[in-house]
Design an enzyme around this catalytic site. Structure first.
Site, mmCIF file in Angstrom:
data_model
loop_
_atom_site.group_PDB
_atom_site.id
_atom_site.type_symbol
_atom_site.label_atom_id
_atom_site.label_comp_id
_atom_site.label_asym_id
_atom_site.label_seq_id
_atom_site.Cartn_x
_atom_site.Cartn_y
_atom_site.Cartn_z
ATOM 1 N N HIS B 67 0.686 -1.197 -0.027
ATOM 2 C CA HIS B 67 0.081 -0.025 -0.018
ATOM 3 C C HIS B 67 0.830 1.231 0.077
ATOM 4 C CE1 HIS B 67 -2.369 2.971 2.403
ATOM 5 N NE2 HIS B 67 -2.842 2.851 1.339
ATOM 6 N N GLU B 70 2.257 1.855 -3.335
ATOM 7 C CA GLU B 70 1.033 2.527 -4.258
ATOM 8 C C GLU B 70 1.083 4.005 -4.143
ATOM 9 O OE1 GLU B 70 -2.929 3.933 -3.265
ATOM 10 O OE2 GLU B 70 -3.116 1.813 -3.098
ATOM 11 N N HIS B 71 1.204 4.412 -2.701
ATOM 12 C CA HIS B 71 1.058 5.900 -2.413
ATOM 13 C C HIS B 71 2.410 6.623 -3.324
ATOM 14 C CE1 HIS B 71 -1.921 7.344 0.818
ATOM 15 N NE2 HIS B 71 -2.165 6.040 0.322
ATOM 16 N N GLU B 142 -4.631 7.841 7.386
ATOM 17 C CA GLU B 142 -5.548 6.993 6.595
ATOM 18 C C GLU B 142 -5.710 5.669 7.390
ATOM 19 O OE1 GLU B 142 -3.879 5.803 2.660
ATOM 20 O OE2 GLU B 142 -5.687 4.500 2.253
#
Lengths: 420, 422
Positions: B67, B70-71, B142
């Site tokens: 994840h 991905e950012h 998040e």
């Protein structure tokens, strides 16, 4: 696809349709719009749930569900929205296009008939709805209202609106309150049904690959004979004298900051587009002022988003932040709001926001639910635009116009949900 | 190599598939008359890929790395991808799931430029100490947002209650502590292992011509040399970890997820198995089922009631979820019905009814570009073909469903996860 064709059936009742062969599902809906009121909001909301639970022909929940199953898993459901000072109750039916029905049945005409039955031939005996239906749906609506507390981002936005508009009918909310729902009697719901049929503005839509003529005639047959008077309410502008500040504590790991502003309340659809563009530049895209400065530069949050409610004339900015950063985030947000008001808008900010908005308008033409929502939103305003008209109009919006609108933003409420 | 056309007469649909010389699989699904195009590139690398081998060398990465990557891939040396997409008007996004990471955009104009940005994005990693550090604050927020989300918590707690060792029991984004360990070197290691075109798929759905996509790919893509990566999962017992788990959060109506763990074997489920499961569950807990009606009458559930099949490499579970003032009583009623179901199976009438529902849902699915794109991508990663599902619905029998039931819904191997109020 065809244009959106809108025909009047009778006073305050219109039927709009688009014939479109690109889709495998069709979508029929009835939206009943009435002034929002503390006295009727809960009854109307509960009514929309009771209506979709059963009807004369399919007099109980399981019988109606089986009917929908036999139409290849067709769906029938209510949704309740607030649009400015109005409450809009929509009942939607969706089902596969006739050519995919394996048994040669016409799913679309059955769904249109079913929607008429739901509205006009509900499960009523001696002026009372089925008691069990009412109790079941009352319980579920209460649980639905209670559940609004569970998702804290939505809950914080709801609380901000309640604080901000506490003296306005807008704070009633789309379902009314839990207490209102608890107190409702069967008579209240029956009255709500009768009143809605006579006094609501009704927008019927049919979108998909079916000739809408039969459905139009079906609805016209039911609505045609009704004596109707449509009710409207005047809008009252509010200018805050001072900023209201409310902080509430909660057992959460991330605090929420919601800032409520009064903003322009556009009279026409074109002006509403301009106002939405203003909000896009401020905080509705990943290249907006809020995203780039509050999230990317300062790493204060994962989300920080602005949106305008053009029908009410308010703007909300919401964000999730560390408790110790609430003040910092508020300052950072106000810096961006003021920067917009002072006209600090680069050509590229303006152009990027226009491109994003045009993309969103044109994309809505590829999805029936988005099309329905596009047209229903616009029908509440004067001089509604088609997607193509909206697309063209966006190009001509000037920076000066954005600044004019930004200058109408007035801070009203700062609400925070503070984690322990 | 040329595109292969794949069509289905039952639903009048077709798409084109190409194994590009670069290693990338390209799928183009033209939708006549559509204004917009939805394009995505995905890699078979998600949160559960935390231990793997690259040409035989074993690598372990902190939870949440996929994840985080991905950012960070959104940024390159010459600015971030969002600001590039802003010039084409495309609406862009990305997501990381348990078993893949996907980068996407949707546009109505300047398709070529937008697709070039997407291709650049996945081909130009740029991770420095500073850029990696900057993301810690954003991703920590998040993670905290998900920590407060009762929907997410009730699901993750269920996975922890079902799985002893499989990394499906770990949050996709990791924890504030685990992401603090992520370095540029770790990100490059994952990038070099899994962002290899042989491990990636491009899907383009909407108003687009396959040859146009082809020409952009030919021009922009840099071929990858094939490498051998193997994901490693610890041995997972058949039995669940515990039968009940709960968490207290500020909610007004408790939520529950009841999960039935299955033997997952060492392969993905087939389209036919998925369809059989879907028909079974529609008959058993669908809107018109006897069980749903009994739960409603007993005031144990409301309209927020549903079911899903959690399925991937090394994990398979059927999940029934809802909101309930009394989750334990709801679970007991479901448990009792499951035992009865195993005795009696589903009836011919229930089967035909549920089959129609599943058929209708599948037909409807062809209207949505984003769901088509993810079905196609998922299909490439799991070996399932898009039209196999609709064909299976047509010829599946009640016998298939009842056979499937034999290995599903084991009432003695389930876990109830509850999130309740203070």
């Amino acid at each position: 696809m065809s244009e959106f064709v809108r025909k009047n059936i009778c006073d305050g009742v219109a039927f709009g349709s688009i014939r479109d062969d690109r889709f495998k599902i069709g979508r029929i809906s009835a939206t009943l719009i009435v002034p929002l009121s503390r006295n009727t909001a809960a009854a109307n909301a509960l009514l929309s749930c009771v209506l979709t639970r059963s009807c004369k022909k399919y007099p109980d929940f399981t019988a109606l569900s089986r009917k929908l199953d036999s139409l290849y898993g067709a769906a029938l459901y209510p949704s309740v929205r607030q649009t400015g000072d109005y409450q809009a109750l929509t009942i939607t039916a969706t089902g596969i296009d006739d050519q995919y029905a394996l048994d040669g049945n016409s799913v679309s005409s059955e769904l249109a008939e079913l929607l008429c039955s739901i509205l006009f031939e509900p499960n009523v005996t001696d002026l009372r709805f089925d008691e069990e239906d009412v109790e079941q749906e009352r319980r579920q609506l209460i649980e639905n209202i209670d559940a609004e507390y569970s998702e804290k981002r939505l809950y914080a936005v709801k609380r901000c609106i309640e604080v901000m508009c506490r003296d306005e009918v807008f704070s009633v909310g789309r379902y009314g309150s839990r207490q209102d729902v608890e107190k409702l009697t069967n008579e209240n719901i029956y009255d709500a049904w009768q009143t809605l049929l006579k006094e609501a503005r009704v927008e019927l839509t049919m979108l998909g690959n079916t000739d809408p003529q039969n459905a139009y005639e079906g609805f016209a047959g039911y609505f045609g004979g009704l004596p109707r008077t449509v009710r409207t309410v005047p809008h009252i502008d509010v200018h805050p004298k001072e900023v209201k500040r409310v902080a509430e504590t909660e057992e959460v790991s991330q605090s929420k900051l919601v800032m409520g502003f009064r903003s322009a309340r556009p009279a026409t659809d074109a002006q509403a587009l301009e106002n939405s563009l203003m909000s896009a530049i401020l905080g509705a895209t990943p290249t907006s002022k809020l995203f780039l400065n509050v999230r990317e530069k300062k790493s204060l949050c994962y989300y920080c988003v602005s949106r305008v409610d053009n029908d009410k004339g308010i703007m909300l900015i919401d964000s999730g932040v560390e408790t110790e950063n609430i003040e910092k985030a508020e300052q950072a947000i106000m810096e961006q709001v003021n920067s917009l008001k002072n006209g600090n808008i680069t050509d590229s900010e303006l152009e990027d926001a226009k491109l994003a908005m045009k993309n969103s308008v044109m994309s809505s033409l590829d999805n029936l639910a988005a099309m329905q929502s596009f047209y229903l939103t616009r029908l509440m305003r004067n001089d509604p635009l088609s997607p193509l008209e909206a697309f063209k109009l966006i190009d001509g919006i000037t920076k000066n116009r954005i600044v004019e609108l930004a200058q109408q933003i007035e801070p009203d409420t700062v609400y925070s949900l503070v984690g322990n | 190599m040329e595109f292969t056309k794949i069509e289905n007469k039952r639903v009048n649909e077709e798409y084109y598939r190409l194994e590009h010389s670069s290693g990338l699989t390209v799928i183009v699904y033209p939708k006549k008359g559509f204004n917009s195009v939805y394009a995505s590139i995905g890699t078979k690398f998600g949160s559960i890929y935390s231990r793997f081998t690259n040409n035989g060398r074993e690598i372990c990465v902190p939870d949440g790395t996929a994840h985080y990557l991905e950012h960070k891939l959104f940024e390159s040396e010459d600015g971030d991808a969002f600001s590039k997409y802003a010039k084409t008007g495309a609406s862009a996004n990305a997501y990381t799931s348990f078993d893949m990471t996907c980068y996407l955009f949707s546009c109505t104009d300047k398709f070529r430029e937008s697709l070039e940005i997407l291709i650049d994005l996945i081909q130009t990693p740029y991770f420095t100490k500073e850029t990696v550090a900057k993301e810690q604050g954003i991703i920590a927020q998040e993670i905290k947002m998900y920590d407060d989300s009762p929907d997410w918590r009730v699901m993750m707690n269920l996975f922890k209650g079902l799985y002893h060792h499989h990394p499906i029991n770990i949050d996709i984004a990791g924890s504030v502590e685990s992401i603090a360990e992520i370095t540029p070197e770790i990100l490059y290691e994952c990038y070099n292992s899994y962002y290899n075109l042989h491990n990636m798929v491009m899907t383009v759905v909407g108003g687009v011509d396959p040859q146009e996509v082809r020409s952009i790919v030919d021009e922009k893509i840099r071929p990858s040399e094939k490498i051998d990566t193997q994901v490693l999962f610890p041995e997972e017992p058949y039995k669940v970890v515990r039968s009940y788990t709960e968490q207290v959060l500020p909610v007004a109506v408790p939520m529950f997820e009841l999960g039935f763990k299955e033997d997952s074997g060492s392969r993905y489920a087939t389209s036919r198995e998925l369809i059989a499961t879907s028909i079974l569950m529609n008959a058993f807990v669908g809107e018109s089922s006897e069980l749903y009606r009994r739960l409603l009458d007993a005031k144990l559930v409301n309209a927020a009631f549903g079911h899903e099949y959690l399925e991937g490499l090394g994990y398979r579970s059927l999940i029934i979820s809802g909101e309930s003032r009394n989750p334990k009583a709801a679970a007991e009623m479901i448990d009792e019905a499951v035992r009865k179901l195993h005795k009696n199976g589903i009836s011919e009438a229930e089967f035909e009814n549920a089959r129609k529902v599943v058929y209708g849902k599948m037909v409807a699915g062809f209207d949505y570009k984003s769901s088509l794109a993810s079905e196609l991508m998922n299909g490439e990663f799991t070996g399932r073909k898009l039209f196999d599902g609709i064909e299976a619905v047509a010829d599946i029998t009640l016998k298939d469903i009842n056979e499937r039931l034999e290995v599903q819904l084991d009432a003695d191997n389930c876990c109830l996860s509850v999130v309740k109020g203070m």
